[in-house]
Enzyme design. Structure first.
Site, short mmCIF file in Angstrom:
data_model
loop_
_atom_site.label_atom_id
_atom_site.label_comp_id
_atom_site.label_asym_id
_atom_site.label_seq_id
_atom_site.Cartn_x
_atom_site.Cartn_y
_atom_site.Cartn_z
N GLY A 162 -19.37 59.23 151.22
CA GLY A 162 -20.55 58.35 151.13
C GLY A 162 -20.27 57.02 150.44
O GLY A 162 -20.98 56.64 149.51
N CYS A 163 -19.27 56.29 150.94
CA CYS A 163 -18.84 55.05 150.27
C CYS A 163 -19.36 53.77 150.93
O CYS A 163 -18.87 52.68 150.62
CB CYS A 163 -17.31 55.00 150.19
SG CYS A 163 -16.61 56.28 149.14
N TYR B 249 -35.70 67.47 147.81
CA TYR B 249 -34.53 66.84 147.18
C TYR B 249 -34.12 67.62 145.94
O TYR B 249 -32.94 67.93 145.73
CB TYR B 249 -34.85 65.38 146.82
CG TYR B 249 -33.73 64.65 146.14
CD1 TYR B 249 -32.67 64.13 146.89
CD2 TYR B 249 -33.71 64.45 144.76
CE1 TYR B 249 -31.63 63.44 146.27
CE2 TYR B 249 -32.68 63.77 144.13
CZ TYR B 249 -31.65 63.27 144.89
OH TYR B 249 -30.61 62.59 144.28
N1 LIG Z 1 -29.54 56.36 142.97
C1 LIG Z 1 -30.04 57.25 142.12
O1 LIG Z 1 -30.95 56.98 141.33
C2 LIG Z 1 -29.45 58.63 142.07
C3 LIG Z 1 -29.86 59.46 141.05
C4 LIG Z 1 -29.35 60.72 140.96
C5 LIG Z 1 -28.44 61.17 141.90
N2 LIG Z 1 -28.06 60.36 142.93
C6 LIG Z 1 -27.09 60.91 143.89
O2 LIG Z 1 -25.96 60.08 143.88
C7 LIG Z 1 -25.32 60.12 145.15
C8 LIG Z 1 -25.13 58.70 145.66
O3 LIG Z 1 -26.40 58.09 145.74
P1 LIG Z 1 -26.64 56.52 145.76
O4 LIG Z 1 -27.73 56.23 144.83
O5 LIG Z 1 -25.36 55.79 145.63
O6 LIG Z 1 -27.27 56.40 147.23
P2 LIG Z 1 -26.94 55.49 148.48
O7 LIG Z 1 -26.63 54.11 148.07
O8 LIG Z 1 -28.04 55.75 149.45
O9 LIG Z 1 -25.59 56.16 149.05
C9 LIG Z 1 -25.59 57.39 149.68
C10 LIG Z 1 -24.35 57.45 150.54
O10 LIG Z 1 -24.30 58.73 151.18
C11 LIG Z 1 -24.01 58.49 152.54
N3 LIG Z 1 -24.37 59.57 153.43
C12 LIG Z 1 -25.60 60.01 153.77
N4 LIG Z 1 -25.49 60.98 154.68
C13 LIG Z 1 -24.16 61.16 154.91
C14 LIG Z 1 -23.41 62.02 155.75
N5 LIG Z 1 -23.99 62.91 156.55
N6 LIG Z 1 -22.05 61.92 155.72
C15 LIG Z 1 -21.43 61.02 154.92
N7 LIG Z 1 -22.10 60.17 154.13
C16 LIG Z 1 -23.44 60.24 154.13
C17 LIG Z 1 -24.71 57.20 152.87
O11 LIG Z 1 -24.22 56.68 154.08
P3 LIG Z 1 -25.13 55.77 155.06
O12 LIG Z 1 -25.04 54.38 154.53
O13 LIG Z 1 -24.46 55.93 156.39
O14 LIG Z 1 -26.52 56.33 155.02
C18 LIG Z 1 -24.33 56.39 151.64
O15 LIG Z 1 -23.01 55.91 151.78
C19 LIG Z 1 -26.22 60.98 146.04
O16 LIG Z 1 -25.72 62.29 146.10
C20 LIG Z 1 -27.56 60.94 145.33
O17 LIG Z 1 -28.34 62.06 145.60
C21 LIG Z 1 -28.56 59.11 143.01
#
Ligand SMILES: NC(=O)c1ccc[n+]([C@@H]2O[C@H](COP(=O)([O-])OP(=O)(O)OC[C@H]3O[C@@H](n4cnc5c(N)ncnc54)[C@H](OP(=O)(O)O)[C@@H]3O)[C@@H](O)[C@H]2O)c1
Length: 173
Positions: free
Chosen positions: A10-11, A156
């Site tokens: 997920g980069c 979630y």
């Molecule tokens: N942001 C927050 O506040 C927060 C808080 C707690 C935990 N998290 C966790 O941290 C992690 C990263 O989140 P983030 O905030 O950086 O979110 P983000 O910017 O939305 O990034 C999520 C990434 O996951 C990818 N992804 C989604 N479905 C996928 C699949 N089937 N195969 C491969 N990649 C996939 C997305 O790709 P696409 O661009 O193609 O969609 C994107 O690159 C997640 O697990 C999230 O639940 C985030």
């Protein structure tokens, strides 16, 4: 010392992108990073973040964590070409807000496919190599939502609770 071989899911954006670039730019050259994303059309932002490390210390590869065959093929290839995966960062995830009674089962399944089953399948794929090497780290990106539930984040949170418990599920490797 040879750089650690790191696989991050997920980069295309967010924490995965930032982590990949940070590790690739490590001044001690401690990491060779395979930064994966499901849609390579989105790679431009990561290419910019990688800067001069691109194709030297940071390599962008396609990987959809919901596609089991792709996961197996990808990890096999890294093991063949690099000899090992030292560090797996299970970062890919989808967010979701919505009361459970309004969320179609197809969407719930899709969230679990990414946030839970994808993480487990990747983990299964790297464990044999890590056991053979008697070394390795797996980092699962969870959430505060995996420690306590928020109103209207039922699905979630339940998926992140599963991630929180995955070390038990996977027998504490
Ligand atoms: N942001 C927050 O506040 C927060 C808080 C707690 C935990 N998290 C966790 O941290 C992690 C990263 O989140 P983030 O905030 O950086 O979110 P983000 O910017 O939305 O990034 C999520 C990434 O996951 C990818 N992804 C989604 N479905 C996928 C699949 N089937 N195969 C491969 N990649 C996939 C997305 O790709 P696409 O661009 O193609 O969609 C994107 O690159 C997640 O697990 C999230 O639940 C985030």
């Amino acid at each position: 010392m040879a750089p650690k071989v790191v696989v991050i899911t997920g980069c295309s954006t967010g924490m995965g992108l930032e982590t990949a670039a940070l590790l690739a730019k490590d001044s001690g050259n401690r990491f060779k990073v395979f930064a994966t994303m499901r849609n390579l059309a989105k790679k431009a932002q990561l290419e910019i973040a990688a800067g001069s490390t691109l194709n030297k210390k940071l390599f962008i590869r396609e990987l959809d964590v919901t596609k089991e065959d792709m996961i197996v093929e990808f990890i096999d290839r890294i093991n063949r070409e690099e000899g090992r995966v030292d560090i797996l960062i299970n970062n890919a995830g989808v967010g979701h807000v919505g009361a459970v009674e309004h969320v179609p089962m197809s969407q719930i399944r899709s969230i679990y496919e990414t946030n839970v089953f994808g993480l487990i399948r990747l983990t299964q794929a790297v464990i044999p190599g890590m056991k053979a090497n008697r070394a390795g780290h797996i980092v699962n990106i969870s959430s505060i939502g995996g420690l306590f539930g928020y109103p209207f984040c039922d699905i979630y949170s339940s998926a992140k609770f599963a991630v929180e418990d995955s070390p038990n599920l996977l027998h504490h490797y």
